[in-house]
Enzyme design. Sequence first.
Site, PDB file in Angstrom:
ATOM      1  N   ILE A 192     -82.850  -7.943   1.698  1.00  0.00           N
ATOM      2  CA  ILE A 192     -81.958  -8.028   3.056  1.00  0.00           C
ATOM      3  C   ILE A 192     -83.274  -5.942   3.158  1.00  0.00           C
ATOM      4  CG2 ILE A 192     -79.669  -6.508   3.123  1.00  0.00           C
ATOM      5  CD1 ILE A 192     -78.756  -8.563   0.709  1.00  0.00           C
ATOM      6  N   PRO A 193     -83.862  -5.888   4.207  1.00  0.00           N
ATOM      7  CA  PRO A 193     -84.306  -5.147   5.015  1.00  0.00           C
ATOM      8  C   PRO A 193     -83.523  -3.739   4.507  1.00  0.00           C
ATOM      9  CG  PRO A 193     -84.172  -6.688   6.712  1.00  0.00           C
ATOM     10  CD  PRO A 193     -83.042  -7.209   5.432  1.00  0.00           C
ATOM     11  N   CYS A 194     -83.075  -3.176   3.560  1.00  0.00           N
ATOM     12  CA  CYS A 194     -82.502  -1.965   4.262  1.00  0.00           C
ATOM     13  C   CYS A 194     -83.237  -0.692   4.730  1.00  0.00           C
ATOM     14  CB  CYS A 194     -81.341  -1.070   3.080  1.00  0.00           C
ATOM     15  SG  CYS A 194     -82.201  -1.280   1.588  1.00  0.00           S
ATOM     16  N   HIS A 195     -84.742  -0.482   3.943  1.00  0.00           N
ATOM     17  CA  HIS A 195     -85.380   0.246   4.445  1.00  0.00           C
ATOM     18  C   HIS A 195     -86.083  -0.289   5.885  1.00  0.00           C
ATOM     19  CE1 HIS A 195     -87.864  -3.815   4.105  1.00  0.00           C
ATOM     20  NE2 HIS A 195     -88.753  -3.503   4.852  1.00  0.00           N
ATOM     21  N   ARG A 196     -85.430  -0.400   6.832  1.00  0.00           N
ATOM     22  CA  ARG A 196     -85.185  -0.554   8.261  1.00  0.00           C
ATOM     23  C   ARG A 196     -84.380   0.268   8.714  1.00  0.00           C
ATOM     24  NH1 ARG A 196     -86.341  -6.762   8.986  1.00  0.00           N
ATOM     25  NH2 ARG A 196     -88.456  -7.086   7.094  1.00  0.00           N
TER      26      ARG A 196
END
Length: 244
Positions: free
Chosen positions: A213-217
């Site tokens: 779940i790419p919360c870093h984006r």
Amino acid sequence: MKGESTGWLAAGAAGVFCRTGCRLAPRQGAEVFDNPATCLAAGLRPCPDCDPLDQRANGFDAGLAGALVRLGGGDDGPVVLDAALLPTPLGEMLAICDAQAVRLLEFTSRPVLAREVRALARAAKGRIAPGQSTMTERLAHGLQRYFAGDFGAADLPLAPLGTPFQIRVWHELRRIPPGVTIRYADLAARIGRPDAVRAAAAANGANPVALLIPCHRILGSDGSLTGYGGGLWRKQYLLGLESA
């Protein structure tokens, strides 16, 4: 050593990088880097003595089984979830899975890890214990391929524990392609709640399945790197990897 700043790391002649002040770091002639991300990008390995990636945080240096008990995963009762430590270039990650999905994936240095593990154990009504399953094996392979540049390999079934609003946000995060970044206001608008920017940001920060779940984006309102629980240097590395 653990209490020292990781803001400046020195590379030794042996191809490792250390925290400033590590007894193994050269006293003279060491090249100084801004953060671990730049050290890793230069092909350096983390020093096993000063542990610049915090891989021993939360007691994992004493073994996975003991760490899970201390984190609140239970010490008796039926085993309902399998846990494994998975290596990555950014440090070890704790993976917790059931037979159908990944339930949690976090860097072992995350301060909120105990709270997340306790919540999972309560929801699953059983014990979390070390174990290998088809899902943990698929996840290990997916992470290996992800860091090799095959980002689609980490597209696995997920079942994170969260509120309906959080799950809605996390679902939208998975729709952001690698190499693309958006801002918190964009995220709120995408879920049809443009007035809920703060709530969307909080849900982003509460994400219990890093990378997949790419919360870093997600970037700050001014486009800056902000708000990554695994450390901004990891966020910098991941965005650089995905945009390469």
